[in-house]
Write a protein that holds these residues in place. Structure first.
Motif, PDB file in Angstrom:
ATOM      1  N   ASP A 709      -8.098   6.824  -1.135  1.00 12.64           N
ATOM      2  CA  ASP A 709      -8.138   7.398  -2.482  1.00 12.64           C
ATOM      3  C   ASP A 709      -9.519   7.950  -2.778  1.00 12.64           C
ATOM      4  OD1 ASP A 709      -5.487   6.726  -3.159  1.00 12.64           O
ATOM      5  OD2 ASP A 709      -6.100   4.670  -3.621  1.00 12.64           O
ATOM      6  N   SER A 710      -9.552   9.044  -3.497  1.00  7.57           N
ATOM      7  CA  SER A 710     -10.828   9.653  -3.891  1.00  7.57           C
ATOM      8  C   SER A 710     -11.303   9.152  -5.242  1.00  7.57           C
ATOM      9  CB  SER A 710     -10.699  11.176  -3.926  1.00  7.57           C
ATOM     10  OG  SER A 710      -9.689  11.566  -4.851  1.00  7.57           O
ATOM     11  N   GLU A 711     -10.411   8.528  -6.024  1.00  6.94           N
ATOM     12  CA  GLU A 711     -10.782   8.037  -7.338  1.00  6.94           C
ATOM     13  C   GLU A 711      -9.933   6.819  -7.689  1.00  6.94           C
ATOM     14  OE1 GLU A 711      -7.860  10.958  -9.990  1.00  6.94           O
ATOM     15  OE2 GLU A 711     -10.011  11.323  -9.953  1.00  6.94           O
ATOM     16  N   TRP A 712     -10.318   6.149  -8.753  1.00  9.55           N
ATOM     17  CA  TRP A 712      -9.572   4.984  -9.228  1.00  9.55           C
ATOM     18  C   TRP A 712      -8.236   5.436  -9.795  1.00  9.55           C
ATOM     19  CZ3 TRP A 712     -10.851  -0.116  -8.653  1.00  9.55           C
ATOM     20  CH2 TRP A 712     -12.149  -0.387  -8.230  1.00  9.55           C
ATOM     21  N   LYS A 713      -7.204   4.669  -9.492  1.00 13.83           N
ATOM     22  CA  LYS A 713      -5.871   4.909 -10.023  1.00 13.83           C
ATOM     23  C   LYS A 713      -5.555   3.852 -11.069  1.00 13.83           C
ATOM     24  CE  LYS A 713      -5.367   8.046  -6.815  1.00 13.83           C
ATOM     25  NZ  LYS A 713      -5.427   9.482  -7.133  1.00 13.83           N
ATOM     26  N   LYS A 714      -4.666   4.167 -11.991  1.00 11.27           N
ATOM     27  CA  LYS A 714      -4.280   3.215 -13.022  1.00 11.27           C
ATOM     28  C   LYS A 714      -2.848   2.754 -12.793  1.00 11.27           C
ATOM     29  CE  LYS A 714      -2.173   6.288 -16.378  1.00 11.27           C
ATOM     30  NZ  LYS A 714      -1.932   6.527 -17.791  1.00 11.27           N
ATOM     31  N   LYS A 715      -2.543   1.601 -13.317  1.00  7.81           N
ATOM     32  CA  LYS A 715      -1.182   1.079 -13.269  1.00  7.81           C
ATOM     33  C   LYS A 715      -0.960   0.229 -14.505  1.00  7.81           C
ATOM     34  CE  LYS A 715       0.853   0.144  -9.404  1.00  7.81           C
ATOM     35  NZ  LYS A 715       2.094   0.940  -9.475  1.00  7.81           N
ATOM     36  N   ILE A 716       0.131   0.499 -15.206  1.00  2.65           N
ATOM     37  CA  ILE A 716       0.514  -0.281 -16.376  1.00  2.65           C
ATOM     38  C   ILE A 716       1.799  -1.019 -16.037  1.00  2.65           C
ATOM     39  CG2 ILE A 716       1.225  -0.185 -18.793  1.00  2.65           C
ATOM     40  CD1 ILE A 716      -0.506   2.304 -19.106  1.00  2.65           C
ATOM     41  N   GLY A 717       1.800  -2.340 -16.259  1.00  3.10           N
ATOM     42  CA  GLY A 717       2.944  -3.158 -15.893  1.00  3.10           C
ATOM     43  C   GLY A 717       2.632  -4.009 -14.683  1.00  3.10           C
ATOM     44  N   LYS A 718       3.647  -4.676 -14.152  1.00  5.98           N
ATOM     45  CA  LYS A 718       3.457  -5.620 -13.057  1.00  5.98           C
ATOM     46  C   LYS A 718       3.970  -5.106 -11.721  1.00  5.98           C
ATOM     47  CE  LYS A 718       6.588  -8.892 -12.622  1.00  5.98           C
ATOM     48  NZ  LYS A 718       7.375 -10.113 -12.867  1.00  5.98           N
ATOM     49  N   SER A 719       4.428  -3.853 -11.641  1.00  2.00           N
ATOM     50  CA  SER A 719       4.958  -3.344 -10.384  1.00  2.00           C
ATOM     51  C   SER A 719       3.861  -3.321  -9.329  1.00  2.00           C
ATOM     52  CB  SER A 719       5.537  -1.941 -10.572  1.00  2.00           C
ATOM     53  OG  SER A 719       4.528  -1.048 -11.003  1.00  2.00           O
ATOM     54  N   PRO A 720       4.207  -3.553  -8.061  1.00  2.00           N
ATOM     55  CA  PRO A 720       3.187  -3.679  -7.012  1.00  2.00           C
ATOM     56  C   PRO A 720       2.478  -2.360  -6.720  1.00  2.00           C
ATOM     57  CG  PRO A 720       5.388  -3.709  -6.053  1.00  2.00           C
ATOM     58  CD  PRO A 720       5.580  -3.766  -7.540  1.00  2.00           C
ATOM     59  N   ILE A 721       1.309  -2.479  -6.122  1.00  2.00           N
ATOM     60  CA  ILE A 721       0.572  -1.331  -5.599  1.00  2.00           C
ATOM     61  C   ILE A 721       1.195  -0.974  -4.254  1.00  2.00           C
ATOM     62  CG2 ILE A 721      -1.671  -0.548  -4.771  1.00  2.00           C
ATOM     63  CD1 ILE A 721      -2.908  -2.641  -6.703  1.00  2.00           C
ATOM     64  N   LEU A 722       1.499   0.312  -4.049  1.00  2.00           N
ATOM     65  CA  LEU A 722       2.236   0.722  -2.857  1.00  2.00           C
ATOM     66  C   LEU A 722       1.479   1.794  -2.078  1.00  2.00           C
ATOM     67  CD1 LEU A 722       5.780   1.063  -4.465  1.00  2.00           C
ATOM     68  CD2 LEU A 722       4.892  -0.907  -3.201  1.00  2.00           C
ATOM     69  N   TYR A 723       1.456   1.622  -0.749  1.00  2.00           N
ATOM     70  CA  TYR A 723       0.949   2.650   0.167  1.00  2.00           C
ATOM     71  C   TYR A 723       1.905   2.730   1.353  1.00  2.00           C
ATOM     72  CZ  TYR A 723      -3.486   2.702  -2.361  1.00  2.00           C
ATOM     73  OH  TYR A 723      -4.436   2.835  -3.330  1.00  2.00           O
ATOM     74  N   TYR A 724       2.229   3.942   1.771  1.00  2.00           N
ATOM     75  CA  TYR A 724       3.150   4.134   2.883  1.00  2.00           C
ATOM     76  C   TYR A 724       2.447   4.790   4.069  1.00  2.00           C
ATOM     77  CZ  TYR A 724       6.845   3.295  -0.539  1.00  2.00           C
ATOM     78  OH  TYR A 724       7.646   2.744  -1.504  1.00  2.00           O
ATOM     79  N   ASP A 725       2.833   4.340   5.262  1.00  2.00           N
ATOM     80  CA  ASP A 725       2.462   5.003   6.508  1.00  2.00           C
ATOM     81  C   ASP A 725       0.956   5.246   6.610  1.00  2.00           C
ATOM     82  OD1 ASP A 725       3.226   5.912   8.973  1.00  2.00           O
ATOM     83  OD2 ASP A 725       3.561   7.973   8.313  1.00  2.00           O
ATOM     84  N   LEU A 726       0.184   4.189   6.408  1.00  2.00           N
ATOM     85  CA  LEU A 726      -1.268   4.311   6.518  1.00  2.00           C
ATOM     86  C   LEU A 726      -1.665   4.616   7.959  1.00  2.00           C
ATOM     87  CD1 LEU A 726      -2.548   1.362   4.286  1.00  2.00           C
ATOM     88  CD2 LEU A 726      -2.675   3.804   3.791  1.00  2.00           C
ATOM     89  N   SER A 727      -2.595   5.513   8.116  1.00  2.00           N
ATOM     90  CA  SER A 727      -3.106   5.851   9.444  1.00  2.00           C
ATOM     91  C   SER A 727      -3.956   4.698   9.973  1.00  2.00           C
ATOM     92  CB  SER A 727      -3.944   7.118   9.372  1.00  2.00           C
ATOM     93  OG  SER A 727      -3.200   8.186   8.843  1.00  2.00           O
ATOM     94  N   PRO A 728      -4.073   4.579  11.302  1.00  2.00           N
ATOM     95  CA  PRO A 728      -4.979   3.559  11.851  1.00  2.00           C
ATOM     96  C   PRO A 728      -6.388   3.741  11.298  1.00  2.00           C
ATOM     97  CG  PRO A 728      -3.582   4.458  13.578  1.00  2.00           C
ATOM     98  CD  PRO A 728      -3.346   5.310  12.366  1.00  2.00           C
TER      99      PRO A 728
END
Length: 935
Positions: A709-728
């Motif tokens: 990520d290039s900047e901080w992301k926000k999240k409202i609520g309790k849903s999990p933080i998700l990332y898919y298919d991260l590169s090595p």
């Protein structure tokens, strides 16, 4: 006034009654109204619905002792820890406490256990000596000693030496007076011990005990104390008072139920008594009476789930936690009542009204809403209300107090004058009625005693009731359209803001052609404000708020956080401490004019987040008043200053890779939390804590994955933080609270790579070198040509491996959270699976099977279908099955198969299902489709 009564009640009961009196916008008292508990049960992950004890540790986690396990609640999620060994008897948890190194000690019906900070499993402590029920625990950090009250006496466990010793209270080992049921620390000098019907005091220094017989026929079950009094709860005789200084039993409490299951006393003289049968009683020790009873018979919102309360906790923030016999846990989410919604009995309750204009003049308030005009003099009790047909429009847009009278502008109903002495409302300029049927957006009086009025047909100036000027786009440089805002700064310059831009009054003329290049003068401006440092703020209808000096030689946008910059700003106002307040449709934002932004929402007492264009007011006490779409909101400045700082950071609590928990793989390296994952475990779902225990849907966090990520992301609520298919590679996941408070949690995540092309190439070269050596040793020159061929093949293989690795790198996904972009990424990932593996051809394919194929959780897949695609799982799958049918028809001869056979080849389980979904997708039946294809 309701709000005043509520303030008084909250002040009396301090922390806990803040929750009992006001949660989520509803007032509560023991005699009325409603409030809300949040509930935890098996569906939220609770290991058992019997909750026997509750404890909160130094990190802010709440530990729940159930009938079968130890559960940890972090404000969002529950994790269960089960006891080791065979299930030879009941495992009900009786006691929980924390050691000085963060370890959790647990006593149950089987013995004593410990949970180390970095462990995911409970371990037994001295199981050869403590293999019987442990009833109560007290840890003394000064001695590094754990005191254990058990069925067979008092034991002392020294954590440093891992040694345990027994302290007999009576010489008779078999005496019931050795069965310890409760412990209560008496400062640094000693501890009170309850055993059967006897009370002991243990001196820490001498290890001597004093003995006091409790004048009851039942067993002492609980102890608590405050201000020289010890409160003794029993299993059949209620609560007895013991005077610690006099060493004598004094009063008893008659609450109508004598089975006491939990006791807790606060610093304000209130004793909280949990019972098995009548819920919870709040007893005022100074008044000597019960002031409140929470039970299953209370008002709807405050009703306990059951009267069989087995455990209770009033935590350090005043939150009430209630554990039941067979109903799980109720708790009151954090709520800070620094905001109130104004009401005045018999006149107005603004909690259901959109407030657009207000004037606060000492005890006098004039409130303009969409339902009419309301006047209240709280000192004299005089009031007046006006609505259609008394006024031509119920929508009040503007109010100005001038020479002891109020001037009121309406939407489409013209302008009025209200006299607070006579309580009469009359038309402005009854003779001419210059604004009859018009909208009046702004009324302002300048330093020269001129009244300026912004209307739907231009800008007007009056003096002593006489019109002295009228400006519009035809006779001046005033931009066209409604005049929404008028503001005079400290230099006397007037800012006139119309629909299509802005003009400036310099004392003589209006000009709109002298603004510096790049300024917002051609924008619709809704609010202009000057702070105590003589900075001007311009709030556009859309876009960034601009800060400028008075001369307009330097101006720049306010550097809001991303969540605020995308909001609609309705006003700006300065408080007595020099902070700026911005109204938005997502709540209030407080800004220190540097870099500190804080968002205020429901957890702070704001019952609705949308703020109107109503100009804020400050009263004589420094309190701020804001117009909201659901009420006139008062900010209590004193409470704001006293607002406690909750320093617990947001913790990363659980990590899932491809749907499987990998939390147990997290280790420590150089003081950092580290997680290493194989290449094929690169779809991450991360849970986090809610340290404030606000309602989960209102929790606000920020996070960033360094290296992604290039900047901080926000999240409202309790849903999990998700990332898919991260590169090595190596990443650093950082999580922090969204309210600007300090504290951050971090987890270093490394996704391992496959063997690189360099490793493959080196391996091939090594083999070639070995082959060359063998050839050289045997002296077969005829194989040199073959050796060169092998070498060339090795280089080719290396080039091909490098090209494949590069192609794999280019084709790798980079996904985001469950935003629209994140959902698009997951959808693309799924579509690829559907096209390459064709799992839909399996008639028995379930959503869980597809989630495992995609390497995501069922919850994430459900979110994609239901929230993003707005379709069901089966709609999605059957679309592919229909497409497969069409593909077979187009690419082969379908006459070789029956329709039933074709539908089964595509994955449909029945002919009827196939026909129904085919027509839903294509609008025609399969037979009609085939005829259209000439088949």
């Amino acid at each position: 006034m309701k709000s005043a009564g509520r303030i008084e009640a909250i002040d009396i009961l301090r922390r806990i009654l803040v929750l009992l009196l006001a949660v989520w916008g509803y007032a509560y008292s023991c005699t009325g109204a409603t409030r809300n508990f949040y509930h935890l049960s098996s569906s939220e992950g609770l290991s058992d619905i019997l909750v026997n004890t509750i404890y909160k540790d130094s990190k802010g986690y709440v530990w729940l002792g159930t009938g079968v396990a130890l559960d940890r609640f972090d404000g969002n999620n529950i994790r269960s820890y089960h006891f080791p060994g065979s299930k030879s008897g009941p495992e009900r948890v009786n006691a929980i406490t924390e050691g000085k190194n963060g370890e959790i000690f647990v006593g149950n019906h089987q013995g004593l256990f410990r949970l180390s900070p970095d462990s995911r499993e409970l371990s037994a402590i001295c199981p050869d000596k403590i293999n019987f029920p442990v009833n109560t625990l007290v840890y003394r950090a000064e001695e590094s000693v754990l005191y254990i009250g058990s069925r067979y006496g008092l034991f002392v466990y020294r954590t440093a030496s891992d040694s345990i010793a027994r302290l007999l209270l009576r010489d008779d080992v078999l005496s019931k007076d050795n069965e310890v049921t409760a412990l209560w620390p008496d400062g640094d000098e000693g501890m009170w011990i309850a055993a059967s019907r006897t009370l002991y005091h243990l001196d820490f220094a001498t290890r001597r005990t004093e003995v006091y017989r409790v004048p009851v026929s039942s067993t002492v079950s609980r102890l608590s104390g405050h201000d020289g009094l010890l409160f003794v709860g029993t299993t059949g005789d209620g609560v007895i008072f013991f005077d610690i200084e006099r060493r004598d039993f004094t009063d008893s409490i008659d609450i109508g139920n004598d089975i006491i299951t939990s006791l807790s006393a606060d610093d304000d003289g209130y004793l909280y008594i949990a019972t098995d049968g009548e819920g919870i009683f709040i007893y005022s020790v100074p008044e000597g009476k019960v002031v409140c009873n929470l039970s299953s018979r209370s008002a709807d919102g405050s009703r306990l789930r059951s009267n069989s309360v087995y455990s209770m906790l009033i935590d350090d923030r005043g939150l009430l936690w209630v554990g039941y016999y067979q109903d799980g846990v109720d708790y009151t989410p954090y709520f800070d009542s620094i905001f109130e919604t104004y009401s005045y009995p018999g006149v107005i309750d603004t909690g259901t009204m959109a407030v657009r204009a207000v004037s606060i003049d000492g005890p006098r308030k004039l409130i303009g809403t969409r339902e009419g005009l309301y006047y209240i003099d709280e000192r004299t009790g005089r009031s007046a209300t006006f609505s259609f047909p008394e006024i031509r429009s119920n929508i009040i847009f503007s109010i100005a107090l001038y020479r002891g009278k109020y001037y009121i502008g309406t939407y489409g109903g013209g302008m009025y004058v209200f006299d607070p002495d006579t309580l009469l409302l009359t038309d402005f300029d009854n003779t001419r009625q210059p604004f009859y049927g018009e909208s009046i957006f702004s009324i302002v009086v300048d330093d020269d005693d001129n009244m300026w009025i912004g209307t739907s047909r231009g800008l007007f100036r009056f003096r002593n009731g006489q019109e002295t000027a009228c400006y519009n786009e035809a006779n001046s440089q005033l931009p066209a359209g409604n005049v929404y805002e008028i503001f005079f700064d400290s230099s006397g310059r007037g800012w006139m803001c119309a629909e299509n831009g802005m003009a400036v009054w310099n004392g003589e003329t209006l000009s709109a052609d002298r603004f510096p290049k790049g300024f917002v003068n051609n924008t619709k401006i809704r609010d202009v404000y000057e702070d105590s440092e003589h900075n001007l703020y311009f709030v556009p209808d859309r876009g960034q708020v601009i800060k400028s000096n008075l001369a307009l030689t330097h101006f720049e946008p306010i550097p809001f956080k991303s969540d605020v910059s995308n909001s609609i700003i309705t006003f700006v106002f300065e408080d007595t401490e020099g902070w700026l307040w911005f109204g938005t449709e997502k709540g209030l934002v407080r800004y220190d004019k540097k870099s500190d932004f804080r968002m205020f929402n429901n957890a702070d007492g704001l019952f609705h987040s949308v703020f109107t264009l109503c100009p804020p007011q400050r009263d004589d006490d420094g309190n701020l008043w804001f117009g909201n779409t659901l009420g006139l909101i008062k900010l209590d400045s004193d409470r704001l200053k006293r607002q406690p700082s909750i320093d617990n950071p947001v913790y990363i609590t659980d990590v899932y890779a491809n749907g499987e928990s990998v939390t147990g793989l997290i280790g420590k390296e150089d003081g950092e939390s580290v997680l290493r994952l194989p290449r094929d475990k690169n779809n991450l779902s991360v849970n986090y804590s809610n340290p404030q225990y606000i309602a989960p849907e209102y929790q606000y966090i920020e996070y960033r994955l360094d290296g992604y990520d290039s900047e901080w992301k926000k999240k409202i609520g309790k849903s999990p933080i998700l990332y898919y298919d991260l590169s090595p590679g190596t990443y650093m996941l950082r999580v922090r609270r969204g309210d600007g408070r300090p504290g951050e949690s971090a987890l270093k995540i490394t996704v391992e790579s496959h063997f690189s092309w360099i490793v493959i190439s080196m391996s091939v070269l090594l083999l070639v070198a070995v082959a060359l050596l063998v050839i050289f040793m045997v002296g077969h020159r005829r194989h040199r040509k073959e050796l060169r061929m092998h070498f060339e093949l090795a280089e080719l293989s290396a080039r091909q491996a490098a090209a494949a690795a590069e192609e794999e790198r280019r084709n790798r996904y980079k996904s985001l959270r469950m935003s629209d972009e994140e959902c698009q990424r997951l959808l693309k990932h799924l579509d690829k699976i559907m096209k390459t593996k064709k799992p839909y051809t399996d008639p028995g394919l379930k959503s869980g099977d597809l989630a495992r194929l995609a390497g995501v959780s069922g919850h994430e897949l459900s979110f994609l279908f239901n929230q993003y695609l707005k379709k069901s799982y089966y709609d999605y799958i059957n679309w592919y099955r229909v497409a497969e049918f069409k593909h077979i028809v187009d690419e082969s001869d379908p006459s070789r198969y029956t329709l039933t056979a074709l539908s089964q080849m595509c994955g449909f389980s029945s002919r009827a299902t196939f026909f129904r979904h085919f027509k839903n997708v294509t609008g025609v039946t399969p037979a009609e489709y085939l005829r259209g294809k000439g088949r």
